[in-house]
Design an enzyme around this catalytic site. Structure first.
Site, PDB file in Angstrom:
ATOM      1  N   GLU A 116    -118.506   6.771  23.689  1.00 17.88           N
ATOM      2  CA  GLU A 116    -118.000   5.594  24.379  1.00 17.88           C
ATOM      3  C   GLU A 116    -117.242   5.989  25.640  1.00 17.88           C
ATOM      4  OE1 GLU A 116    -117.456   2.483  20.695  1.00 17.88           O
ATOM      5  OE2 GLU A 116    -115.980   4.047  20.950  1.00 17.88           O
ATOM      6  N   CYS A 129    -112.126   5.863  31.400  1.00 15.08           N
ATOM      7  CA  CYS A 129    -111.706   6.759  30.320  1.00 15.08           C
ATOM      8  C   CYS A 129    -112.973   7.343  29.705  1.00 15.08           C
ATOM      9  CB  CYS A 129    -110.926   5.929  29.294  1.00 15.08           C
ATOM     10  SG  CYS A 129    -110.457   6.870  27.842  1.00 15.08           S
ATOM     11  N   CYS A 136    -114.225  14.594  16.789  1.00 12.18           N
ATOM     12  CA  CYS A 136    -113.128  15.508  17.130  1.00 12.18           C
ATOM     13  C   CYS A 136    -112.861  16.380  15.919  1.00 12.18           C
ATOM     14  CB  CYS A 136    -111.876  14.700  17.493  1.00 12.18           C
ATOM     15  SG  CYS A 136    -110.542  15.713  18.165  1.00 12.18           S
ATOM     16  N   CYS A 140    -105.606  14.137  13.916  1.00 10.71           N
ATOM     17  CA  CYS A 140    -104.335  13.432  14.113  1.00 10.71           C
ATOM     18  C   CYS A 140    -104.379  12.185  13.235  1.00 10.71           C
ATOM     19  CB  CYS A 140    -104.148  13.083  15.582  1.00 10.71           C
ATOM     20  SG  CYS A 140    -104.241  14.558  16.622  1.00 10.71           S
ATOM     21  N   CYS A 143    -105.166   8.530  14.516  1.00  5.96           N
ATOM     22  CA  CYS A 143    -106.255   8.359  15.485  1.00  5.96           C
ATOM     23  C   CYS A 143    -107.588   8.081  14.787  1.00  5.96           C
ATOM     24  CB  CYS A 143    -106.378   9.611  16.348  1.00  5.96           C
ATOM     25  SG  CYS A 143    -107.791   9.574  17.469  1.00  5.96           S
ATOM     26  N   GLY A 192    -112.598  12.929  21.483  1.00  8.22           N
ATOM     27  CA  GLY A 192    -112.651  14.382  21.527  1.00  8.22           C
ATOM     28  C   GLY A 192    -111.453  15.041  22.176  1.00  8.22           C
ATOM     29  N   GLU A 193    -111.366  16.347  21.960  1.00  6.14           N
ATOM     30  CA  GLU A 193    -110.288  17.149  22.544  1.00  6.14           C
ATOM     31  C   GLU A 193    -110.886  17.928  23.725  1.00  6.14           C
ATOM     32  OE1 GLU A 193    -106.859  17.904  22.448  1.00  6.14           O
ATOM     33  OE2 GLU A 193    -107.667  19.148  24.041  1.00  6.14           O
ATOM     34  N   SER A 224    -106.094  14.706  29.038  1.00  4.83           N
ATOM     35  CA  SER A 224    -105.134  14.564  27.947  1.00  4.83           C
ATOM     36  C   SER A 224    -105.478  15.522  26.818  1.00  4.83           C
ATOM     37  CB  SER A 224    -105.167  13.122  27.421  1.00  4.83           C
ATOM     38  OG  SER A 224    -104.350  13.007  26.276  1.00  4.83           O
ATOM     39  N   SER A 246    -100.457  14.699  24.463  1.00  2.00           N
ATOM     40  CA  SER A 246    -100.272  13.771  23.342  1.00  2.00           C
ATOM     41  C   SER A 246     -99.106  14.299  22.504  1.00  2.00           C
ATOM     42  CB  SER A 246    -101.545  13.711  22.495  1.00  2.00           C
ATOM     43  OG  SER A 246    -102.558  13.075  23.210  1.00  2.00           O
ATOM     44  N   PHE A 247     -97.931  13.859  22.832  1.00  2.51           N
ATOM     45  CA  PHE A 247     -96.730  14.481  22.259  1.00  2.51           C
ATOM     46  C   PHE A 247     -96.373  13.861  20.901  1.00  2.51           C
ATOM     47  CE2 PHE A 247     -92.224  16.014  22.693  1.00  2.51           C
ATOM     48  CZ  PHE A 247     -92.566  17.351  22.734  1.00  2.51           C
ATOM     49  N   HIS A 248     -96.033  12.612  20.936  1.00  2.00           N
ATOM     50  CA  HIS A 248     -95.953  11.764  19.729  1.00  2.00           C
ATOM     51  C   HIS A 248     -94.856  12.065  18.714  1.00  2.00           C
ATOM     52  CE1 HIS A 248     -99.622  10.239  21.330  1.00  2.00           C
ATOM     53  NE2 HIS A 248    -100.418  11.133  20.813  1.00  2.00           N
ATOM     54  N   ASN A 323    -102.307   1.349  18.210  1.00  2.00           N
ATOM     55  CA  ASN A 323    -103.431   0.412  18.057  1.00  2.00           C
ATOM     56  C   ASN A 323    -103.998   0.555  16.659  1.00  2.00           C
ATOM     57  OD1 ASN A 323    -103.499  -0.672  20.755  1.00  2.00           O
ATOM     58  ND2 ASN A 323    -104.209   1.350  21.396  1.00  2.00           N
ATOM     59  N   CYS A 366    -106.793   2.746  23.127  1.00  2.00           N
ATOM     60  CA  CYS A 366    -106.591   4.164  22.787  1.00  2.00           C
ATOM     61  C   CYS A 366    -106.733   4.395  21.293  1.00  2.00           C
ATOM     62  CB  CYS A 366    -105.178   4.617  23.121  1.00  2.00           C
ATOM     63  SG  CYS A 366    -104.748   4.438  24.812  1.00  2.00           S
TER      64      CYS A 366
HETATM   65  N1  SAH Z   1    -107.866  14.425  22.165  1.00  2.00           N
HETATM   66  C1  SAH Z   1    -107.114  14.203  23.336  1.00  2.00           C
HETATM   67  C2  SAH Z   1    -107.720  13.109  24.168  1.00  2.00           C
HETATM   68  C3  SAH Z   1    -107.703  11.737  23.512  1.00  2.00           C
HETATM   69  S1  SAH Z   1    -106.576  10.835  24.405  1.00  2.00           S
HETATM   70  C4  SAH Z   1    -105.681  13.926  22.990  1.00  2.00           C
HETATM   71  O1  SAH Z   1    -105.390  13.728  21.817  1.00  2.00           O
HETATM   72  O2  SAH Z   1    -104.844  13.958  23.894  1.00  2.00           O
HETATM   73  C5  SAH Z   1    -106.282   9.455  23.499  1.00  2.00           C
HETATM   74  C6  SAH Z   1    -104.795   9.161  23.465  1.00  2.00           C
HETATM   75  O3  SAH Z   1    -104.637   8.050  22.597  1.00  2.00           O
HETATM   76  C7  SAH Z   1    -104.009  10.302  22.857  1.00  2.00           C
HETATM   77  O4  SAH Z   1    -102.716  10.391  23.390  1.00  2.00           O
HETATM   78  C8  SAH Z   1    -103.956   9.879  21.424  1.00  2.00           C
HETATM   79  O5  SAH Z   1    -102.929  10.531  20.759  1.00  2.00           O
HETATM   80  C9  SAH Z   1    -103.740   8.406  21.556  1.00  2.00           C
HETATM   81  N2  SAH Z   1    -104.127   7.670  20.353  1.00  2.00           N
HETATM   82  C10 SAH Z   1    -104.967   8.072  19.384  1.00  2.00           C
HETATM   83  N3  SAH Z   1    -105.047   7.114  18.421  1.00  2.00           N
HETATM   84  C11 SAH Z   1    -104.261   6.101  18.818  1.00  2.00           C
HETATM   85  C12 SAH Z   1    -103.966   4.823  18.268  1.00  2.00           C
HETATM   86  N4  SAH Z   1    -104.519   4.412  17.133  1.00  2.00           N
HETATM   87  N5  SAH Z   1    -103.125   4.026  18.944  1.00  2.00           N
HETATM   88  C13 SAH Z   1    -102.601   4.422  20.137  1.00  2.00           C
HETATM   89  N6  SAH Z   1    -102.841   5.602  20.697  1.00  2.00           N
HETATM   90  C14 SAH Z   1    -103.672   6.444  20.050  1.00  2.00           C
HETATM   91 FE1  SF4 Z   2    -108.704  14.298  18.423  1.00  2.00          FE
HETATM   92 FE2  SF4 Z   2    -107.013  13.414  20.331  1.00  2.00          FE
HETATM   93 FE3  SF4 Z   2    -107.661  11.854  18.229  1.00  2.00          FE
HETATM   94 FE4  SF4 Z   2    -106.095  13.984  17.882  1.00  2.00          FE
HETATM   95  S1  SF4 Z   2    -105.609  12.148  19.108  1.00  2.00           S
HETATM   96  S2  SF4 Z   2    -107.828  13.379  16.563  1.00  2.00           S
HETATM   97  S3  SF4 Z   2    -106.968  15.414  19.329  1.00  2.00           S
HETATM   98  S4  SF4 Z   2    -109.047  12.571  19.808  1.00  2.00           S
END
Ligand code: SAH
Ligand code: SF4
Length: 390
Positions: A116, A129, A136, A140, A143, A192-193, A224, A246-248, A323, A366
């Site tokens: 996508e 995007c 992936c 996480c 995600c 993906g990463e 990212s 993606s700190f979180h 989300n 996201c």
């Molecule tokens: N794999 C990479 C690129 C994906 S970026 C990464 O993790 O950085 C997608 C962004 O959306 C990342 O910051 C991810 O942590 C965030 N994300 C993933 N799932 C989400 C969700 N359910 N709600 C909001 N943000 C989310």
């Molecule tokens: Fe993969 Fe990024 Fe989702 Fe983590 S947040 S599972 S690295 S796509």
């Protein structure tokens, strides 16, 4: 030899059709590879550079989809190209347009896989995007993409192909320099990463930045990552784009669970790589993405820890309201909580826009991306077991 000399059959090599009938794709080839490919089909050496430049322009400035559109090449040469190469783009399976104008493309690529890409129009820019992998390998826990097993890395053609397809759809080819672009920015924030596919992402982004083609500034491309430390260093040196992390979470304890790669590369190591990222300044800041999860990482103490941790790094903080997706087990923080968190971050001097969820009605926000054909969703239990095993 004049540049118009037709290429005679005796200098042609046999067509490069491979056993499975797939011709090499000129899209996604770096300039030297393109030149080599032209040499292999017998293009006279003196013409190669010019022909490669013309083809590059046709693909990346004019958006040509077929060789017979390339009218400044001789008919014979076009036929020779068509016999030996393809110009394969991902195929749009479905396009959904959200109420807010967000466009989500479901794209089919080789092997019948689907990825996508999401176009997000804003007042001052339009961001595409894009995805870097099918699925992936990381898991996480919040995600949706993380519940989909990795199928494979995308090729440079499939990565830049997402940009081409979006530009097709936005009718954005061959515009004058004064034209205000609809697709002005790229974020590698889809499936993906990207730093588990650094080489292909690098090649695709170098193509996007090439001045004689799509010509996007490196400052309009943001990659990212969940924190693949050794690759962050390479991304800075070899791509030079903007970085988002993606700190979180603000403690290793919590981050180990939310972003399991943290077990390998701890927060301190990650921040050290951020501090060393090239060209950091007030105009080139790192974005720290922070998903707001109710009762998990959203306290005022978290906000204070966050600003302390990143102190000294030119940074902005992007707060992402979680989300939801079916079966995630997490909830979005309340708006009041998000505001209080943002307030602390703002007062510490960091811009902290709360990312308005875009395209939620079409599951384009996201972390909601997941291709329809890859339904092999892991259960929460399976994911937990995998994290334990790491
Ligand atoms: N794999 C990479 C690129 C994906 S970026 C990464 O993790 O950085 C997608 C962004 O959306 C990342 O910051 C991810 O942590 C965030 N994300 C993933 N799932 C989400 C969700 N359910 N709600 C909001 N943000 C989310
Ligand atoms: Fe993969 Fe990024 Fe989702 Fe983590 S947040 S599972 S690295 S796509």
């Amino acid at each position: 030899m004049s540049t118009n000399t037709p290429i005679t059959p005796d200098v042609m090599t046999i067509p490069r059709k491979s056993v499975d009938g797939v011709l090499p794709n000129l899209i996604g080839m770096m300039r030297p590879d393109l030149a080599n490919a032209l040499a292999e089909i017998g293009t006279p050496p003196k013409q190669i550079k010019m022909r490669a430049g013309q083809i590059w322009q046709w693909i990346y400035v004019k958006g040509a989809r077929r060789f017979d559109e390339m009218t400044n090449l001789s008919k014979d040469f076009r036929a020779l190209l068509a016999e030996n190469f393809s110009l394969t783009r991902p195929e749009i399976v479905t396009k959904q347009v959200s109420e807010d104008g967000t466009r989500k493309y479901l794209l089919r690529i080789a092997g019948g896989h689907e990825v996508e890409a999401v176009y997000i129009p804003e007042t001052d820019r339009g961001t595409l995007c894009i995805s870097s992998q099918i699925g992936c390998t990381l898991t996480c826990t919040f995600c949706h993409t993380g519940t989909q097993k990795l199928v494979r890395n995308l090729t440079p053609a499939e990565i830049i192909g997402q940009v081409l397809v979006a530009r097709d759809d936005l009718e954005e080819w061959d515009r004058p320099p004064s034209y205000k672009r609809l697709l002005s920015n790229i974020v590698l924030m889809g499936m993906g990463e990207p730093l588990y596919n650094t080489d292909n992402v690098r090649d695709a982004m170098l193509i996007a930045m090439d001045n004689e083609g799509i010509a996007l500034s490196r400052r309009r491309i943001t990659l990212s990552t969940s924190g693949i430390v050794p690759e962050i260093i390479r991304a800075g040196e070899e791509i030079g784009c903007m970085l988002a992390i993606s700190f979180h979470a603000t403690t290793d304890e919590v981050r180990d669970v939310l972003v399991p790669i943290n077990r390998k590369h701890k927060i301190a190591e990650l921040l050290e790589a951020c501090r060393n990222y090239p060209r950091l300044s007030n105009s080139e800041r790192i974005t720290f993405e922070y998903v707001m999860l109710k009762d998990v990482n959203d306290t005022d103490a978290d906000a204070r820890r966050l600003v302390n941790l990143i102190s000294g790094i030119p940074a902005k903080i992007n707060l992402i309201p979680f989300n939801p997706w079916p079966g995630s087990g997490y909830e979005r923080s309340d708006w009041k909580r998000i505001e209080s968190f943002a307030d602390i971050v703002n007062k510490a001097g960091y811009a902290s826009p709360v990312r308005t969820p875009r395209g939620e009605d079409i599951m384009a926000a996201c972390g909601q991306l997941k291709s329809a054909t890859e339904r092999a969703r892991k259960s929460r239990k399976q994911i937990a077991a995998e994290i334990e095993g790491q």
